[in-house]
Write a protein that holds these residues in place. Structure first.
Motif, mmCIF file in Angstrom:
data_model
loop_
_atom_site.group_PDB
_atom_site.id
_atom_site.type_symbol
_atom_site.label_atom_id
_atom_site.label_comp_id
_atom_site.label_asym_id
_atom_site.label_seq_id
_atom_site.Cartn_x
_atom_site.Cartn_y
_atom_site.Cartn_z
ATOM 1 N N SER A 44 0.836 -1.193 0.000
ATOM 2 C CA SER A 44 0.000 0.000 0.000
ATOM 3 C C SER A 44 0.873 1.247 0.000
ATOM 4 O O SER A 44 1.747 1.399 0.850
ATOM 5 C CB SER A 44 -0.914 0.015 1.227
ATOM 6 O OG SER A 44 -1.533 1.280 1.349
ATOM 7 N N MET A 45 0.611 2.136 -0.912
ATOM 8 C CA MET A 45 1.363 3.385 -0.967
ATOM 9 C C MET A 45 0.825 4.406 0.036
ATOM 10 O O MET A 45 1.420 5.456 0.238
ATOM 11 C CB MET A 45 1.339 3.964 -2.390
ATOM 12 C CG MET A 45 2.048 3.104 -3.429
ATOM 13 S SD MET A 45 3.830 2.932 -3.167
ATOM 14 C CE MET A 45 3.960 1.289 -2.471
ATOM 15 N N SER A 70 5.472 1.207 -12.470
ATOM 16 C CA SER A 70 4.261 1.578 -13.214
ATOM 17 C C SER A 70 3.035 0.849 -12.649
ATOM 18 O O SER A 70 3.154 -0.212 -12.021
ATOM 19 C CB SER A 70 4.419 1.226 -14.695
ATOM 20 O OG SER A 70 4.388 -0.185 -14.859
ATOM 21 N N LYS A 71 1.875 1.421 -12.897
ATOM 22 C CA LYS A 71 0.618 0.800 -12.488
ATOM 23 C C LYS A 71 0.470 -0.581 -13.130
ATOM 24 O O LYS A 71 0.024 -1.527 -12.492
ATOM 25 C CB LYS A 71 -0.562 1.694 -12.873
ATOM 26 C CG LYS A 71 -1.895 1.148 -12.445
ATOM 27 C CD LYS A 71 -3.051 2.045 -12.851
ATOM 28 C CE LYS A 71 -4.349 1.382 -12.459
ATOM 29 N NZ LYS A 71 -5.509 2.025 -12.989
ATOM 30 N N TYR A 76 2.098 -7.836 -10.307
ATOM 31 C CA TYR A 76 2.464 -8.371 -8.985
ATOM 32 C C TYR A 76 1.220 -8.634 -8.138
ATOM 33 O O TYR A 76 1.146 -9.648 -7.439
ATOM 34 C CB TYR A 76 3.404 -7.419 -8.245
ATOM 35 C CG TYR A 76 4.766 -7.307 -8.879
ATOM 36 C CD1 TYR A 76 5.598 -8.423 -8.988
ATOM 37 C CD2 TYR A 76 5.225 -6.101 -9.376
ATOM 38 C CE1 TYR A 76 6.848 -8.325 -9.577
ATOM 39 C CE2 TYR A 76 6.472 -6.001 -9.962
ATOM 40 C CZ TYR A 76 7.276 -7.106 -10.056
ATOM 41 O OH TYR A 76 8.513 -7.006 -10.641
ATOM 42 N N PHE A 77 0.249 -7.721 -8.195
ATOM 43 C CA PHE A 77 -0.975 -7.900 -7.407
ATOM 44 C C PHE A 77 -1.709 -9.167 -7.836
ATOM 45 O O PHE A 77 -2.179 -9.935 -6.995
ATOM 46 C CB PHE A 77 -1.897 -6.685 -7.531
ATOM 47 C CG PHE A 77 -3.092 -6.758 -6.623
ATOM 48 C CD1 PHE A 77 -2.977 -6.416 -5.288
ATOM 49 C CD2 PHE A 77 -4.316 -7.186 -7.091
ATOM 50 C CE1 PHE A 77 -4.075 -6.498 -4.429
ATOM 51 C CE2 PHE A 77 -5.419 -7.283 -6.252
ATOM 52 C CZ PHE A 77 -5.290 -6.930 -4.913
ATOM 53 N N VAL A 132 -6.563 1.234 -5.564
ATOM 54 C CA VAL A 132 -5.878 2.390 -6.159
ATOM 55 C C VAL A 132 -4.636 2.796 -5.372
ATOM 56 O O VAL A 132 -3.715 3.389 -5.934
ATOM 57 C CB VAL A 132 -6.827 3.606 -6.314
ATOM 58 C CG1 VAL A 132 -7.933 3.307 -7.313
ATOM 59 C CG2 VAL A 132 -7.400 4.029 -4.980
ATOM 60 N N ASP A 133 -4.596 2.488 -4.069
ATOM 61 C CA ASP A 133 -3.446 2.894 -3.256
ATOM 62 C C ASP A 133 -2.343 1.837 -3.223
ATOM 63 O O ASP A 133 -1.340 2.000 -2.555
ATOM 64 C CB ASP A 133 -3.882 3.231 -1.833
ATOM 65 C CG ASP A 133 -4.361 2.018 -1.057
ATOM 66 O OD1 ASP A 133 -4.790 1.032 -1.677
ATOM 67 O OD2 ASP A 133 -4.295 2.060 0.188
ATOM 68 N N TRP A 134 -2.513 0.752 -3.968
ATOM 69 C CA TRP A 134 -1.540 -0.334 -3.949
ATOM 70 C C TRP A 134 -0.562 -0.142 -5.087
ATOM 71 O O TRP A 134 -0.929 0.252 -6.189
ATOM 72 C CB TRP A 134 -2.268 -1.676 -4.091
ATOM 73 C CG TRP A 134 -1.505 -2.841 -3.547
ATOM 74 C CD1 TRP A 134 -1.523 -3.302 -2.266
ATOM 75 C CD2 TRP A 134 -0.617 -3.697 -4.264
ATOM 76 N NE1 TRP A 134 -0.708 -4.395 -2.150
ATOM 77 C CE2 TRP A 134 -0.136 -4.660 -3.361
ATOM 78 C CE3 TRP A 134 -0.185 -3.751 -5.575
ATOM 79 C CZ2 TRP A 134 0.751 -5.655 -3.728
ATOM 80 C CZ3 TRP A 134 0.706 -4.740 -5.950
ATOM 81 C CH2 TRP A 134 1.162 -5.674 -5.021
ATOM 82 N N GLY A 135 0.701 -0.399 -4.855
ATOM 83 C CA GLY A 135 1.699 -0.233 -5.909
ATOM 84 C C GLY A 135 3.001 -0.879 -5.520
ATOM 85 O O GLY A 135 3.059 -1.776 -4.681
#
Length: 191
Positions: free
Chosen positions: A57-58, A95-96, A102-103, A149-152
């Motif tokens: 989580s970013m 990058s997204k 990875y997700f 959206v907050d995951w990266g």
């Protein structure tokens, strides 16, 4: 030898000898927003030509700390080969599209935790966490989970990598690779 190639060689040697479940565990250190150092164990996702990739989580504490100061350190301790690797570097966000890859590889439980909870936030009780998890588990058993959206992810682009082999004699062998003007300088350090 390029230090990233040496890291990959050492990592493979450890993986070949080690049967631990969390073989890619490493300690990620950042400077806290309160100026205290902050460290936590994370899972190394990949070693690329640019650096070392971890995800999460970013909006977590680590994400906010990296946003505030885009420098971090990774530390590996390998028990089978009796080696330590310390990495310091500059951090860039992946990058997204890369993060989604990875997700998607995460197991169901890890995905549920990522979409259900705000990493590091307080909660009323452990029981409440379990209840929320069970509700989301039932919901997502039959439908795909999209990346929040907050995951990266981040890539630690090394500027220093120290390799240390522990010896019974206590004359540990330490080699420091330091990036200076886009060239790796090598120094032997005393134990």
């Amino acid at each position: 030898m390029n230090p990233i190639s040496l890291f990959q060689k050492w990592f493979k040697e450890e993986l070949d000898q080690n049967n631990l479940k969390l073989q890619a565990a490493c300690c990620l250190s950042t400077q806290g927003l309160d100026d205290y150092p902050n460290a936590r164990f994370v899972s190394l996702k990949e070693v690329s030509k640019d650096g070392f990739i971890v995800t999460g989580s970013m909006q977590s504490r680590k994400g906010k700390e990296i946003e505030s100061l885009s420098k971090a350190a990774l530390t590996f301790w390998w028990t089978s080969t009796k080696r330590q690797v310390r990495i310091q570097g500059d951090v860039t966000q992946i990058s997204k599209e890369q993060a989604e890859i990875y997700f998607d590889k995460r197991n169901l439980e890890s995905k549920i935790v990522s979409v259900t909870f705000n990493a590091g936030e307080t909660t009323e009780s452990i029981e409440e966490l379990h209840k929320q998890f069970r509700i989301q588990e039932e919901k997502y058993r039959k439908s795909p989970i999209k990346m929040p959206v907050d995951w990266g992810g981040i890539c630690i682009n090394p500027v220093r990598i120290e390799f240390m082999e522990f010896k019974k004699s206590r004359l540990h062998e330490r080699t420091l690779y330091q990036l200076i003007d886009n060239q790796w300088e090598i120094k032997i350090l005393q134990p």
